[in-house]
Design an enzyme around this catalytic site. Structure first.
Site, mmCIF file in Angstrom:
data_model
loop_
_atom_site.group_PDB
_atom_site.id
_atom_site.type_symbol
_atom_site.label_atom_id
_atom_site.label_comp_id
_atom_site.label_asym_id
_atom_site.label_seq_id
_atom_site.Cartn_x
_atom_site.Cartn_y
_atom_site.Cartn_z
ATOM 1 N N HIS A 179 0.861 -1.188 0.000
ATOM 2 C CA HIS A 179 0.000 0.000 0.000
ATOM 3 C C HIS A 179 0.898 1.239 0.000
ATOM 4 C CE1 HIS A 179 -3.698 -1.976 2.149
ATOM 5 N NE2 HIS A 179 -4.007 -1.743 0.888
ATOM 6 N N CYS A 273 -2.167 2.727 9.109
ATOM 7 C CA CYS A 273 -3.161 1.718 8.713
ATOM 8 C C CYS A 273 -4.349 1.718 9.675
ATOM 9 C CB CYS A 273 -2.549 0.317 8.712
ATOM 10 S SG CYS A 273 -1.260 0.076 7.501
HETATM 11 N N1 ARG Z 1 -3.496 -7.292 6.527
HETATM 12 C C1 ARG Z 1 -3.945 -6.087 5.901
HETATM 13 C C2 ARG Z 1 -3.899 -6.244 4.377
HETATM 14 O O1 ARG Z 1 -3.011 -6.884 3.880
HETATM 15 C C3 ARG Z 1 -3.115 -4.919 6.343
HETATM 16 C C4 ARG Z 1 -3.611 -3.605 5.844
HETATM 17 C C5 ARG Z 1 -2.736 -2.451 6.226
HETATM 18 N N2 ARG Z 1 -3.344 -1.231 5.932
HETATM 19 C C6 ARG Z 1 -2.744 -0.173 5.335
HETATM 20 N N3 ARG Z 1 -3.395 0.941 5.256
HETATM 21 N N4 ARG Z 1 -1.541 -0.270 4.793
HETATM 22 O O2 ARG Z 1 -4.731 -5.757 3.667
#
Ligand code: ARG
Length: 280
Positions: A179, A273
């Site tokens: 992300h 996150c």
């Molecule tokens: N386990 C989640 C995923 O892989 C973690 C999300 C993390 N969120 C973020 N905004 N980077 O989607």
């Protein structure tokens, strides 16, 4: 008489603005599937500890004068704690997320319902794959948008239209940093901190051109998701393990506020996150 040093300090003084955040308590947090390289369903997760870390983050925001609204978690949606992915809210427009992986699909409607119940204006569902503020970050008037692992280029166009703002597409190339918010931290309207190797060569060129004064993070900072932080213009909330980044922030007049997010890191997330910002 005012000294030159005082004048200089005043002209570079950073101004924190009170923010409005949305968070989701990790009541159902666990790692039962693997959709990013951080997640290992065989490794134990201490939910009580995750809750303590999350409560500390929330209390810290409030201590610094920010407002936090809490979305109730949903059993069976262990990643819902990562509220940044729930959508994007800027001014009088809002869009709820559409997730890449079926494991998280039901979070889109859950966040949509919460946004609707809380009267967020101009609310629509994303039609394209769009993981909210995980991949869309506001810097000044512009949105920076990540693609390559989750949100799609078509989603960038959809967001540009719905929010009537320029969207700069950036390509992510390292699966650990799936992300945009894992490697790029907006500090104020003109400044970011970021980790260049996580981006394609073309996107690195765009970022160095747009942000010549950016703070460039080290490998070690990136490897603890140190860039997954939140800034109010002065105070920067980030992992307490991001030591070099904290020093660099301090040297530039920001106030780093370190938080232990080790338990949530097991799912591949940290401070940002866990935080969706309502950009008023
Ligand atoms: N386990 C989640 C995923 O892989 C973690 C999300 C993390 N969120 C973020 N905004 N980077 O989607």
């Amino acid at each position: 008489m005012t000294s030159v040093a005082t004048l200089r300090a005043e002209s570079t003084a950073r101004h924190p603005l009170p923010r409005r955040f949305v968070m989701c308590r990790p009541d159902y947090f666990e790692v039962t599937y693997c959709i990013n390289p951080w997640m290992d369903p065989a490794a134990p997760v201490d939910r009580a500890r995750a809750l303590l870390q999350w409560e500390t983050l929330r209390a810290t925001y409030e201590e610094y004068g920010h407002k936090v609204d809490v979305v109730p978690g949903v059993p069976g949606l262990p990643d819902m704690v990562f509220a940044a992915n729930g959508g994007l809210v800027v001014g009088d427009r809002a869009m709820s997320a559409r997730f890449t992986h079926p494991e998280r699909a039901a979070e889109g409607p859950a966040y949509h319902n919460w946004f609707a119940q809380h009267g967020l204006a101009g609310l629509v569902d994303a039609k394209e794959i769009n993981e909210g503020e995980g991949d869309f970050l506001l810097v000044g008037d512009r949105l920076l948008a990540g693609m390559g692992f989750r949100s799609s280029l078509a989603a960038h166009q959809e967001v540009a239209q719905h929010f009537s703002r320029p969207v700069m597409s950036l390509e992510l190339v390292d699966p650990r940093f799936y992300h945009l918010d894992t490697v790029l931290l907006p500090l104020d309207d003109n400044t970011i901190a970021y980790f260049p190797p996580a981006f394609s060569a073309a996107s690195q060129a765009v970022l160095s051109e747009l942000f010549p004064d950016a703070i460039v993070a080290t490998d070690a900072d990136a490897a603890v998701l140190g860039l997954n932080g939140v800034s109010d213009g002065l105070n920067v909330f980030l992992s307490d393990k991001a030591t070099a980044l904290s020093e660099a922030l301090r040297a530039r007049g920001y106030n780093p506020v370190g938080i232990d997010m080790s338990e949530l890191l097991k799912a591949g997330g940290s401070v940002k996150c866990c935080t969706l910002e309502i950009h008023e």
